[in-house]
Design a protein around this motif. Sequence first.
Motif, PDB file in Angstrom:
ATOM      1  N   ARG A  98       4.754  -8.106  -1.802  1.00  0.00           N
ATOM      2  CA  ARG A  98       4.561  -7.484  -3.121  1.00  0.00           C
ATOM      3  C   ARG A  98       4.810  -5.989  -3.013  1.00  0.00           C
ATOM      4  NH1 ARG A  98       2.594 -10.026  -7.477  1.00  0.00           N
ATOM      5  NH2 ARG A  98       2.267  -8.729  -9.318  1.00  0.00           N
ATOM      6  N   GLN A  99       5.646  -5.464  -3.928  1.00  0.00           N
ATOM      7  CA  GLN A  99       5.977  -4.043  -3.965  1.00  0.00           C
ATOM      8  C   GLN A  99       5.784  -3.518  -5.386  1.00  0.00           C
ATOM      9  OE1 GLN A  99       9.761  -3.079  -1.640  1.00  0.00           O
ATOM     10  NE2 GLN A  99      10.025  -5.275  -1.976  1.00  0.00           N
ATOM     11  N   TYR A 141      -5.224  -0.668 -11.017  1.00  0.00           N
ATOM     12  CA  TYR A 141      -4.922  -1.041  -9.638  1.00  0.00           C
ATOM     13  C   TYR A 141      -6.159  -1.159  -8.747  1.00  0.00           C
ATOM     14  CZ  TYR A 141      -0.452   0.333 -11.508  1.00  0.00           C
ATOM     15  OH  TYR A 141       0.661   0.427 -12.306  1.00  0.00           O
ATOM     16  N   GLN A 142      -7.325  -1.362  -9.365  1.00  0.00           N
ATOM     17  CA  GLN A 142      -8.560  -1.398  -8.594  1.00  0.00           C
ATOM     18  C   GLN A 142      -8.579  -2.524  -7.570  1.00  0.00           C
ATOM     19  OE1 GLN A 142     -11.746  -1.321 -11.530  1.00  0.00           O
ATOM     20  NE2 GLN A 142     -12.081   0.846 -11.129  1.00  0.00           N
ATOM     21  N   GLY A 143      -8.036  -3.682  -7.900  1.00  0.00           N
ATOM     22  CA  GLY A 143      -8.044  -4.795  -6.954  1.00  0.00           C
ATOM     23  C   GLY A 143      -6.679  -5.142  -6.410  1.00  0.00           C
ATOM     24  N   ALA A 144      -5.726  -4.237  -6.591  1.00  0.00           N
ATOM     25  CA  ALA A 144      -4.340  -4.543  -6.239  1.00  0.00           C
ATOM     26  C   ALA A 144      -4.090  -4.447  -4.731  1.00  0.00           C
ATOM     27  CB  ALA A 144      -3.399  -3.605  -6.980  1.00  0.00           C
ATOM     28  N   TYR A 195      -0.558  -4.130  -2.104  1.00  0.00           N
ATOM     29  CA  TYR A 195       0.892  -3.969  -2.012  1.00  0.00           C
ATOM     30  C   TYR A 195       1.307  -3.791  -0.557  1.00  0.00           C
ATOM     31  CZ  TYR A 195       0.604  -3.218  -7.030  1.00  0.00           C
ATOM     32  OH  TYR A 195       0.349  -3.379  -8.367  1.00  0.00           O
ATOM     33  N   ASP A 196       2.500  -4.300  -0.269  1.00  0.00           N
ATOM     34  CA  ASP A 196       3.074  -4.103   1.062  1.00  0.00           C
ATOM     35  C   ASP A 196       3.894  -2.822   1.124  1.00  0.00           C
ATOM     36  OD1 ASP A 196       2.254  -6.681   2.360  1.00  0.00           O
ATOM     37  OD2 ASP A 196       3.388  -7.484   0.666  1.00  0.00           O
ATOM     38  N   VAL A 197       4.554  -2.473   0.027  1.00  0.00           N
ATOM     39  CA  VAL A 197       5.302  -1.209  -0.064  1.00  0.00           C
ATOM     40  C   VAL A 197       5.036  -0.604  -1.440  1.00  0.00           C
ATOM     41  CG1 VAL A 197       7.543  -0.058   0.082  1.00  0.00           C
ATOM     42  CG2 VAL A 197       7.112  -2.100   1.462  1.00  0.00           C
ATOM     43  N   ILE A 198       4.719   0.686  -1.461  1.00  0.00           N
ATOM     44  CA  ILE A 198       4.537   1.432  -2.702  1.00  0.00           C
ATOM     45  C   ILE A 198       5.641   2.478  -2.771  1.00  0.00           C
ATOM     46  CG2 ILE A 198       3.014   2.958  -4.012  1.00  0.00           C
ATOM     47  CD1 ILE A 198       0.658   1.575  -2.558  1.00  0.00           C
ATOM     48  N   LEU A 223      -2.800   4.841  -1.676  1.00  0.00           N
ATOM     49  CA  LEU A 223      -2.783   4.518  -0.248  1.00  0.00           C
ATOM     50  C   LEU A 223      -3.814   3.449   0.075  1.00  0.00           C
ATOM     51  CD1 LEU A 223      -2.443   8.059   1.393  1.00  0.00           C
ATOM     52  CD2 LEU A 223      -0.678   6.303   1.224  1.00  0.00           C
ATOM     53  N   SER A 224      -4.912   3.421  -0.690  1.00  0.00           N
ATOM     54  CA  SER A 224      -5.951   2.411  -0.465  1.00  0.00           C
ATOM     55  C   SER A 224      -5.517   1.031  -0.934  1.00  0.00           C
ATOM     56  CB  SER A 224      -7.246   2.817  -1.186  1.00  0.00           C
ATOM     57  OG  SER A 224      -7.081   2.768  -2.598  1.00  0.00           O
ATOM     58  N   ARG A 225      -4.449   0.970  -1.740  1.00  0.00           N
ATOM     59  CA  ARG A 225      -3.935  -0.323  -2.213  1.00  0.00           C
ATOM     60  C   ARG A 225      -2.860  -0.872  -1.282  1.00  0.00           C
ATOM     61  NH1 ARG A 225      -8.016  -1.554  -4.523  1.00  0.00           N
ATOM     62  NH2 ARG A 225      -8.699   0.089  -3.124  1.00  0.00           N
ATOM     63  N   LEU A 226      -2.538  -0.123  -0.237  1.00  0.00           N
ATOM     64  CA  LEU A 226      -1.525  -0.560   0.728  1.00  0.00           C
ATOM     65  C   LEU A 226      -2.216  -1.453   1.764  1.00  0.00           C
ATOM     66  CD1 LEU A 226       1.530   0.146   1.091  1.00  0.00           C
ATOM     67  CD2 LEU A 226       0.822   1.792   2.827  1.00  0.00           C
ATOM     68  N   ARG A 227      -2.231  -2.758   1.481  1.00  0.00           N
ATOM     69  CA  ARG A 227      -3.007  -3.680   2.305  1.00  0.00           C
ATOM     70  C   ARG A 227      -2.529  -5.101   2.048  1.00  0.00           C
ATOM     71  NH1 ARG A 227      -8.734  -3.839  -1.137  1.00  0.00           N
ATOM     72  NH2 ARG A 227      -7.767  -4.364  -3.135  1.00  0.00           N
TER      73      ARG A 227
END
Length: 484
Positions: free
Chosen positions: A55-56, A114-117, A119-122, A139-143
């Motif tokens: 997911r990006q 984006y609280q629970g989002a 992503y592999d690439v932002i 950066l905290s959603r990069l997981r």
Amino acid sequence: MNTIVIPYEPQPRQQLYHQAVDIDELLFGGAAGGGKSESTIWDALSYGLEYEGSRQIIFRRTFPDLQRSIINRTLQVYPKAVAKYNQSKHEWTLINGSVIELAYWDNDSNYMNYQGAEYDVIRWEELTQFEEKWYTYMLSRLRGAKPYPRSVKSTTNPGGVGHAWVKRRFIDIGEWELVHTVNEVDDDGNHLIYPPGTPNAGEPILRNRIFIPSKVTDNIALMQNDPGYIARLMSLPDNERKQLLDGDWDTFAGQYFAEFSRALHVVEPFDIPSDWKRYRAMDEGYNDPFVCLWVALDPNGTAYVYREFVKSKLLTSEQVEMVRLNSGAEEYEYSVADTSFWNRAKTENVTPAEIFASQNVPLVQAKKERVNGWKRLREWLHPVDTLDHVTGQRYKHVNLKIFSTCLKAIESIPSMVHDDKMVEDVAAHPLDHVPDALRYWCMSRPQAVTTKAWSAIPDRRKEVPFDFEEDDFKEPTQSGWGRW
């Protein structure tokens, strides 16, 4: 098996962008016409096809920008055999289940999206148009649970509200096109370490960053198809040409204090002589930072910002404590402060100004005229041709200088941009609190007296009224200061 032809042949700089691996944060660009957006959309497709179910997300600042540069282009070139577009969700789903979201972020309320989002690439298009806090939050959603390489890949030109933080994060960290390992820091500049209970407990938190510059001359296809593009860039005003043609990060279109120069305005610290007048200037804040600047004025009328304190989340009692601690035994002509220091608290019938006064830090109210204040600050910053009577050489002199230790002031002043709706004013900016405090000080003083003014009135030099009291102050007229 049918062969799917990808209609994209990357240019040499684009190849560097695509080949960069094992990098946490990447920035590509610098000048116009380098093929930045094209690199983004094809890099996203390539990653999505390689990593099944990934997911990006690709961000632009506004929806019209997203529509013009990303949505329309991907609809034109993404092969329908491998990707399907959902117009209501603004996202592409690939044949292997990977998803590429197309989104915009234009204000703080977007945090909620984006609280629970995960992503592999932002990907951020035109990164300098965004605020730093939005970038760091994502950066905290990069997981994710899958063992895929994760990164933030951005493109940009210089300029815009985010110019300063992007330059600090990517441009100033070292030589371009090299990967730099950077120790993450908190709001106070302290190095971050992994907390107890984590696999790397006690070790520094490090991230790899790289900046890959690109110019229009790197885009061979554009040069061949539109040879007049460079001529059009050359015809732009000086600052815009430096920004868009050369990728110059020191000047940019829309910059308010374009006269600011590190070579002229930044000096190494020295001991302030005891007979120089000293002042403090403050901007009130809690979520926004509280700012205190210490300014000294030499006998010839040159001002020096020699100390700064900038910190958020401080109660008024803590603010005055830090001012006293950093002031030591120094004596001040006065301390000028934002008028919000006189706002009464809702729970107690007391103002911040009263709390400061109770701790022997009396304040005087600032004149809050924004446009006049910025003009006054510009007068203090303006370089003047000056003659050295000893050597006979001419040099540039400025009436406001900043100690190299005042990092926030050095970063913020050249970062201010013109307001789109009121061009004589400074646009709202995350770093405008230090310039605000400096503006208050400038409005409390006469305008800077230039070297030309000295030569015009040599017999009255000692009478230039830098030290008159607040009650004696008069605004300048065309014929000079009202008191002369």
